[in-house]
Design a protein around this motif. Structure first.
Motif, PDB file in Angstrom:
ATOM      1  N   HIS A  73      38.428  35.230  44.140  1.00 50.66           N
ATOM      2  CA  HIS A  73      38.955  36.590  44.040  1.00 50.66           C
ATOM      3  C   HIS A  73      38.056  37.577  44.780  1.00 50.66           C
ATOM      4  CE1 HIS A  73      38.670  40.536  41.904  1.00 50.66           C
ATOM      5  NE2 HIS A  73      39.947  40.559  42.205  1.00 50.66           N
ATOM      6  N   GLY A 115      37.999  38.679  38.722  1.00 50.85           N
ATOM      7  CA  GLY A 115      39.301  38.051  38.713  1.00 50.85           C
ATOM      8  C   GLY A 115      39.357  36.942  37.675  1.00 50.85           C
ATOM      9  N   PRO A 173      43.761  38.063  42.943  1.00 50.42           N
ATOM     10  CA  PRO A 173      43.592  36.735  42.344  1.00 50.42           C
ATOM     11  C   PRO A 173      44.835  35.873  42.246  1.00 50.42           C
ATOM     12  CG  PRO A 173      43.816  38.354  40.612  1.00 50.42           C
ATOM     13  CD  PRO A 173      43.908  39.113  41.929  1.00 50.42           C
TER      14      PRO A 173
END
Length: 312
Positions: free
Chosen positions: A134, A161, A140
């Motif tokens: 992420h 994330g 994400p």
């Protein structure tokens, strides 16, 4: 033996990472699905520089040095594990089309981070892979599905994330229609408005909740559950043929969506869904339009996989 010495041991690492489809209609920047189309990487440590070889998608187009996305992800993964490798050879066998909304960049990032785990002999921590991926990708949804497999719901907490994996209903599959043209994620995002009507936001929230049920237990609801008012129509100027195909397929009862930022069109299929054509016994959508490719795909159940050993 510590991570740094493991990383220098010279054992090759092989990685397989799936394509992904994000959004799935209403689940903008949150939902992801892992698909049975794979990029494969082989990383062999040795020497003092980086050698990159690419076959398949991106060959002749992507960088073959330290700026290659997989190389950058390997470096980031090694750094997060407290290890380093002076040099290595990276071989990429790419099957995921680039710039088509099937998560090619997320596959590169997740594959590179997973390779770092294999190179150091560290057991794969998939939640940590999602968090680091992420950081590199910026959102994400695709990286979660590539790391965890199946159907994923991703979100951010502060800068971090996170994601969870849910088990897709048995028999769920997909057909991808992939055009020859590309659409950059940045271009597609640039078409989105800064605000949307409250009614549209409320409708998407309800459809997103319904889609969780449809993907995990009630596939007969997929057509209704994949309705979107938040992003697909706004992106039509960048992919008019894709939106036209989505409308055509949905018009005959098929749950068609734009895959990620597009321009690929994904149709979700399941044996219990009524056929779009009352005279047909097949649940699989028809041939691709001229100039498009068609892939019949299963749902990948496990996400990225890593093997250590002989690279041959």
């Amino acid at each position: 033996m510590n991570a740094a010495s493991e990383a220098a041991s010279g054992a090759a690492v092989r990685v397989r990472v799936p394509a992904t489809s994000a959004n799935l209609g209403p689940g903008f920047d949150a939902f992801g699905l892992a698909l049975s189309l794979y990029d494969e990487l082989t990383v062999t440590p040795g020497g003092s520089g980086v050698t990159v070889e690419v076959d398949g998608a991106g060959a002749g187009e992507v960088a073959l040095d330290e700026s290659h996305l997989v190389v950058r992800a390997i470096r980031a993964g090694l750094e997060s594990l407290g290890a380093s490798i002076p040099g290595f050879t990276l071989r990429c066998q790419n099957r995921i089309p680039h710039g088509r909304g099937l998560g090619s960049s997320s596959a590169a990032i997740v594959g590179g981070i997973a390779a770092a785990y294999g190179l150091t002999g560290t057991p794969l921590d998939r939640d940590r892979v999602v968090a680091l991926a992420h950081d590199l990708e910026g959102h994400p949804d695709n990286v979660a599905a590539a790391a965890l497999g199946g159907f994923t719901i991703a979100w951010t907490e502060g800068p971090a994330g996170r994601a969870i994996r849910l088990e897709p209903v048995e028999g769920l599959a997909a057909v991808a229609y992939v055009p020859d043209t590309r659409v950059l994620t940045k271009e597609a995002r640039g078409l989105l408005p800064s605000a949307v009507p409250h009614a549209d936001a409320a409708a998407n929230a309800g459809r997103s909740a319904l889609l969780v049920a449809a993907l995990t237990a009630r596939p007969e609801l997929l057509l209704t559950a994949t309705e979107d008012r938040l992003h697909q129509d706004y992106r039509e100027p960048a992919m008019p043929e894709s939106l036209a195909l989505v409308r055509k397929l949905r018009g005959i009862g098929l749950p068609a969506i734009i895959s990620g930022a597009g321009p690929t069109v994904l149709v979700l299929t399941h044996p219990t869904r009524p056929s779009a054509d009352p005279g047909s016994t097949t649940q699989i959508p028809g041939p691709a339009p001229d100039g498009w490719s068609r892939y019949e795909l299963e749902i990948d159940p496990v996400g990225v996989q890593v093997w250590s050993g002989d690279a041959s």
